[in-house]
Structure formats: C-alpha cells, structure tokens
Design an enzyme around this catalytic site. Structure first.
Site, PDB file in Angstrom:
ATOM      1  CG  ASP A 168       4.342   2.519  -6.433  1.00  0.00           C
ATOM      2  OD1 ASP A 168       4.582   3.817  -5.580  1.00  0.00           O
ATOM      3  OD2 ASP A 168       3.792   2.730  -7.385  1.00  0.00           O
ATOM      4  CG  ASP A 169       4.472   3.734  -1.728  1.00  0.00           C
ATOM      5  OD1 ASP A 169       4.196   5.335  -3.099  1.00  0.00           O
ATOM      6  OD2 ASP A 169       4.059   2.611  -1.551  1.00  0.00           O
TER       7      ASP A 169
ATOM      8  CB  CYS B 269       0.352   5.959  -6.318  1.00  0.00           C
ATOM      9  SG  CYS B 269       1.248   5.126  -5.254  1.00  0.00           S
TER      10      CYS B 269
ATOM     11  CG  ASP C 152       4.790   7.087  -6.341  1.00  0.00           C
ATOM     12  OD1 ASP C 152       5.761   7.534  -5.454  1.00  0.00           O
ATOM     13  OD2 ASP C 152       3.492   6.704  -6.986  1.00  0.00           O
ATOM     14  CG  ASN C 153       3.932   8.047  -3.061  1.00  0.00           C
ATOM     15  OD1 ASN C 153       2.971   8.303  -3.792  1.00  0.00           O
ATOM     16  ND2 ASN C 153       4.215   7.930  -2.024  1.00  0.00           N
TER      17      ASN C 153
END
Ligand SMILES: *[C@@H]1O[C@H](CO)[C@@H](O)[C@H](O)[C@H]1NC(C)=O
Ligand SMILES: *[C@@H]1O[C@H](CO)[C@@H](O)[C@H](O)[C@H]1NC(C)=O
Ligand SMILES: *[C@@H]1O[C@H](CO)[C@@H](O)[C@H](O)[C@H]1NC(C)=O
Ligand SMILES: *[C@@H]1O[C@H](CO)[C@@H](O)[C@H](O)[C@H]1NC(C)=O
Ligand SMILES: *[C@@H]1O[C@H](CO)[C@@H](O)[C@H](O)[C@H]1NC(C)=O
Ligand SMILES: *[C@@H]1O[C@H](CO)[C@@H](O)[C@H](O)[C@H]1NC(C)=O
Length: 572
Positions: A38-39, A74, A317-318
């Site tokens: 995540d991130d 997200c 996700d990013n």
C-alpha cells in the site's frame, strides 16, 4: 458540443463455458500468488531496503522498470487492477462515496464483474487477505460480502491503517479485533493459513495478500482522523537510524516547481524535513515485516513443491512522495514518484534477474493474469497482457504501446503531521510516454494549466517546458508545438476511450494503422491533421467524473485521419 455517451457498458465476457474448459486444456494449470503493498514507492528507494524481496523476486524474476498506476490513490488503483479498466470506465475515482470506496464499487456492478469472480468462473480457487478497498468496513462488510472468494480474511476500515489494533473479517464470521498484534504479522499468519487451505484443496489457486504497509498510520478517534508515521514491528524499531529521504533534484527545492497548487507550496522548514525523514524511516521499518513475510511465503511454496508452477507477482497500488516539489508525504499527483511503482514477476519461464523497460500499467494486470492462466481476454479490457517470457518481452520491444494515461479527480492532502490542508482542484489528465529517443510527461490540469517534462534531461520534473517564458522550443528534434499537438490528440483519445480505443489509441486517430507511435505521428504529412484537432480543455474542476466538466470528448468517427486530408470532428 456533443458528449460521448458514458453509460457503463459491460460487454459480455467470452462464454463462461469456454473459460471453464481452460483447466481441462492445461495439464498442470499454474497458480498465482500476488502481494500488493500500500503506497510503496520506487523513487524513494524502498525496494533497496527489502533484501528478501530482492533475493526471491528481483534476482529470480523480471523487474518492470516502467510500471505505472494510472490513478495514484488506493481504491481507484485497486479497482483498475481488478477490472482491467481505467478509472474513467469504472467511475471509481475516490476512496470514499460518492465517487469511490467499496459502496461505489458495489453500486457500479463490479461485485459480479471483477477478477476474483472471473477466476472462479475459470475454475480457480480464489483466496484473499488484507485490504481490499477503502470504505469496506466493520459495518458494511456483509452488505453484500465481496463476491468471488473461496476463502477470505479482509482487513476492515476504520482500522485498516491502525498498525496495532487491526480488525479482520473471515468468510462469514463477524469482524475480529487484533488489539496489540502487529498488523503485518497478523496478516502473514492468515496468508500462510490460506496457502495451506489452497494446497489442501488440490485445485489451482489465486492467492492475493494485501498488507497495509507502508501506508501512514491512521487512528479514528470517535470520528476525527489523525495521521501519523507508519508503525514498525517492535523488532524493527531501531533500524536505519541514519537514513533520510533521498535528496533528489526535486526534494524540497529552493525554487517552486510544478503548476497549480503544487507551485504555490512554501518550502518546508527544517522541523518538517526532520519529521518527514522520520516518517520515511518508519516506512522502511514497516516494510521489513512485509519482507520477512515474502521470505516465509517462498519457503512455504518451496516446501509444498509449488515454486516451479506458481507465478509470484509483487506490486503496490500507487507510489508515494515525501518532500518532492515541497510536498508533504502523500500521493495523488501525476509526478513520477506517485505513478511509477514496483512490479516484479517471478514464475515459470519468466526471465531471471532481468529488468525490462516495456511500459506497463495497472490497467494491464487483469489481462496479464488472464493470459498467464490461459483464459480468453475480455473485449472490454482497457489494458493488454504484460509479456512475461523472454520471447514475448523481446517481441513486444518495438511494438508495445509506449505510453500510459494518467487521470485523477478531487483533492490532494498530506499524510504527515504538517500542512494538513486539502488542496482542491487536483483534477487532471496526463500522458506518460517513453520509448527509444523520447521520454516525456504531458499533463493538463482542470484549471487548463499545461505541463510538459523531458524526463531524460529532467527526471525530477523541475522544468516545465510549457511554462510562460520557457527556454526550450524543441523536444527530441521537433518543435514543442508540434510534439504537444500529438500528445494532446493522444490524450484526447485516452481520456474517454473504452476497450479497443484504450488499447490502440493511435489506431483511433489513424484507422489505417499507419501510426503506432509518437515517432510515427510526428511525420510532416500529419501536421495539418494534428494542428486541426480539438484540444483537451476543461470546462471546470470537479471532484468526480462528471463529463460535463471535462470539455470535448473524442469520437472516433469524427476526427480520424484520412488520406484525402482530414475531417473536422463533428462537435466543432
Ligand atoms: C543479476 O544480474 C547482474 C547483472 O545484470 C549481476 O551483477 C548480478 O550478480 C545478478 N544477480 C544474480 C543473483 O544473479
Ligand atoms: C481496538 O479496536 C476495537 C474494535 O475492533 C475497539 O473496541 C477497541 O477499543 C480498540 N482498542 C484500542 C486500544 O483502541
Ligand atoms: C470513524 O469512526 C466513526 C465512529 O466513531 C465513524 O462514524 C466514521 O465513519 C469513521 N471514519 C472512517 C473514515 O472510517
Ligand atoms: C516549521 O513550521 C512548523 C509548522 O508551522 C512549526 O511548528 C515549526 O516551529 C517551524 N520550524 C522552524 C525551525 O521554523
Ligand atoms: C479551482 O479551479 C477553478 C476553475 O475551475 C477556479 O475558479 C478556483 O479558483 C480554483 N480553486 C482553488 C482553490 O484553486
Ligand atoms: C460517476 O459517479 C458520480 C457519482 O455517483 C456521478 O455523479 C457521475 O455522473 C458518474 N459519471 C459517469 C460518467 O457515469
């Protein structure tokens, strides 16, 4: 002005019966294990602090250096990943309703039309643990349950980013609190349990593991959200004491950079920089438990004798920025730190210890998984399979789509403790394009500000070539004006494309197939055609995808190049 009709169209999938034959056709269908953090950034060097990811994945698989998310936040990124559609085709453009989050995902009909469901239809067992989507929470987890899983154990809001008091929800059980347990360690145990279940079932499987690390810690104190640095497992608390955010050219620069709200940011003072370095170290520390989990996963895959027949995919996700262009920790911009993200694939026939420069995006992931499992592709996929064998990678080197489209709607907010303003008008569209000879990023904000960066000479995006008084008047041997005309026309197609038009946008402009790349499009004979194209232009800024705000839309019957000259689009 006539607007393209945007009604959500779910073209029927290739017949289910055809899909179900797939398993019969392959003597030993492969499994997939997908780890989605995540991130997690590329440009802040996070992967350099994950020796076990290096050992098992980078050294033993292929690293996709030019992998991008198309919407750097997200929920939209995850929905794109699991539907194969750009955010303008899912209309999941935010993390919360009305424009995003789990309730919007359900409302848009995707709970019966996304990857887990399709994989089950193809005969796979599907397992998932960790964060699915934002706003999937302890109250709505069963209205309805996410479809498509053989077994699942979801991390739920509002505890998703609470590193020491997570809440998980397994199959039809009520949510269970894990107060005092370190979230990634709790998740790891669940992942190993699901892997055991998958092995016991003796069927090919897809297992997705989605840790919340290294996202910022968020506590919800009776309705007010407080952000803090990510939290590590106690055993990792003292690592990396001297490490700081890489001081790249765009780190907290002396002169402002970018456009719109980014350009008006003040330089961070030393208190902020110091704290943000701490935030950075906490991210690296939080990633250590993920690194260890990856190691154990590989041991277990090996002891189950599954490694030779399992693809392992690692991504995020990013991306993430800290201090770049003076920004506080966060994502949701079009800057390279936010959109260029890790993608590593290891598995049968995947080249070992290789890096490829092929341009790939999250829009391609669902199609890639279909193709690895030999499932016929859906006509409504906006992306195309990412090649994973040496031969396929080589074959695509001179013909794969060389760009991705970036899109965002809404606001941007920092996730540290300083400057917690929400920056409005963070709505934009961009094209990131990279091939032999050129390497560019073009963006049009909803305020109609334009940016163009030469990413080879200016990887930090410090010099906007389209700024008034810009000192450069050519890129890769062409006038700026001519290059921008092409990029703008490409963006015009991409911003409202669907399916085939997204996969082959140059063909929408040149139906005869004569143009496949920016280089081809630069030919002088197309000058008049591109000069005459209606430009990307916003009517106003909006926080969601409201076509009325987004100016002219491309319609392929209206503006395609023909040898007789060119036709004016019918909205002019
Ligand atoms: C991976 O390749 C690089 C050269 O491209 C080499 O230096 C390195 O030793 C290789 N690593 C492994 C684990 O084979
Ligand atoms: C942990 O979360 C549970 C709900 O899942 C809540 O009841 C409890 O009060 C929380 N504990 C702390 C210390 O915040
Ligand atoms: C925070 O908690 C409150 C209840 O205390 C809840 O109403 C709200 O939806 C939560 N916020 C988020 C973002 O989960
Ligand atoms: C930097 O700015 C923050 C927030 O305004 C403030 O709390 C802090 O004292 C400032 N530090 C310095 C060294 O000026
Ligand atoms: C947002 O953009 C609009 C134009 O669509 C402009 O009028 C407004 O001032 C901008 N707001 C902010 C906060 O920048
Ligand atoms: C996207 O969703 C929003 C919120 O429900 C809605 O207002 C908008 O019209 C939708 N856009 C499209 C293109 O369907």
């Amino acid at each position: 002005m006539r607007l393209a009709s945007i009604a959500a169209v779910f073209s029927s999938a290739i017949g289910v019966s055809a899909q179900q034959q797939v398993l019969g056709q392959q003597s030993n269908p492969p499994n997939i294990v997908f780890v989605l953090t995540d991130d997690q950034d590329v440009h802040l060097s996070s992967l350099e602090y994950m020796p076990l990811v290096r050992k098992h994945l980078i050294d033993k698989g292929t690293y996709y250096d030019k992998h991008y998310c198309t919407t750097a936040v997200c929920c939209p990124a995850r929905v794109t990943l699991m539907t194969g559609k750009a955010a303008h085709n899912t209309n999941i453009t935010d993390v919360n309703p009305p424009y995003g989050g789990y309730p919007k995902f359900v409302k848009q009909g995707f709970n019966s039309a996304y990857l887990p469901v399709w994989l089950q239809e193809a005969g796979y067992n599907v397992y998932y643990t960790g964060k699915l989507f934002n706003a999937h929470n302890v109250d709505n987890y069963n209205t309805p349950y996410p479809a498509g899983f053989t077994s699942h154990d979801f991390l739920l809001d509002p505890y998703t980013y609470n590193y020491m008091n997570s809440s998980f929800q397994r199959n039809k059980d009520p949510p269970q609190s894990h107060e005092g347990g370190y979230v990634t360690d709790v998740l790891a145990q669940k992942a190993y349990g699901l892997l055991d279940e998958a092995v016991d079932a003796k069927k090919p499987f897809f297992l997705m593991i989605a840790p919340s690390a290294p996202h910022a810690d968020i506590q919800n104190n009776s309705g007010s959200l407080s952000f803090d640095a990510p939290v590590s497992a106690p055993r990792h608390a003292n690592l990396f004491e001297d490490v700081k955010v890489p001081r790249t050219a765009n780190f907290n620069p002396e002169m402002p950079s970018g456009a719109n709200w980014i350009r008006s940011l003040e330089r961070q003072n030393t208190t902020m920089v110091d704290w943000n370095d701490h935030f950075y170290r906490q991210r690296l520390r939080a990633l250590q438990a993920v690194d260890e989990m990856v190691d154990t996963l590989f041991s277990r895959l090996e002891s189950h004798d599954l490694l030779h027949n399992t693809y392992i995919i690692y991504s995020s996700d990013n991306g993430f920025h800290i201090g770049n262009h003076r920004m506080q920790p966060g994502k949701s911009t079009g800057c390279e730190e936010d959109i260029n993200i890790p993608l590593i694939i290891r598995g049968p026939n995947v080249p070992i210890n290789q890096t490829t420069q092929l341009v790939t995006s999250h829009t391609d992931i669902a199609a890639t998984i279909f193709s690895l499992l030999d499932i016929p592709l859906r006509e409504d996929f906006d992306g195309t399979p990412i090649p994973v064998t040496h031969k396929a990678i080589e074959a695509e080197e001179n013909k794969r789509r060389e760009h991705i489209q970036v899109e965002y709607w809404g606001f941007a907010g920092g996730e540290g403790i300083y400057d917690r303003r929400l920056h409005q008008n963070n709505t934009f569209k961009g094209i990131r394009i990279v091939a032999e000879g050129y390497n560019l990023y073009y963006q049009v904000w909803c305020t109609n500000e334009h940016e163009l960066y030469d990413m080879s000479s200016d990887p930090g995006q410090m010099n906007n070539l389209l700024e008034d008084g810009g000192k450069v008047d050519s890129v890769f041997g062409y006038s700026l004006e001519k290059a921008v005309e092409r990029l703008d026309a490409l963006l015009m197609v991409q911003k409202s494309c669907r399916g085939k038009d997204c996969r082959e946008p140059w063909r929408s402009l040149h139906p005869d197939g004569s143009v496949q790349s920016l280089r081809n499009a630069m030919a002088e004979r197309y000058d008049k055609f591109y000069e005459g194209q209606v430009k990307v232009q916003w009517d106003y800024c909006h926080n969601g995808y409201v076509p009325e705000a987004e100016g002219p839309m491309f319609q392929d019957q209206g503006s395609a190049f023909s040898d007789e000259g060119f036709m004016w689009p019918d909205w002019v």
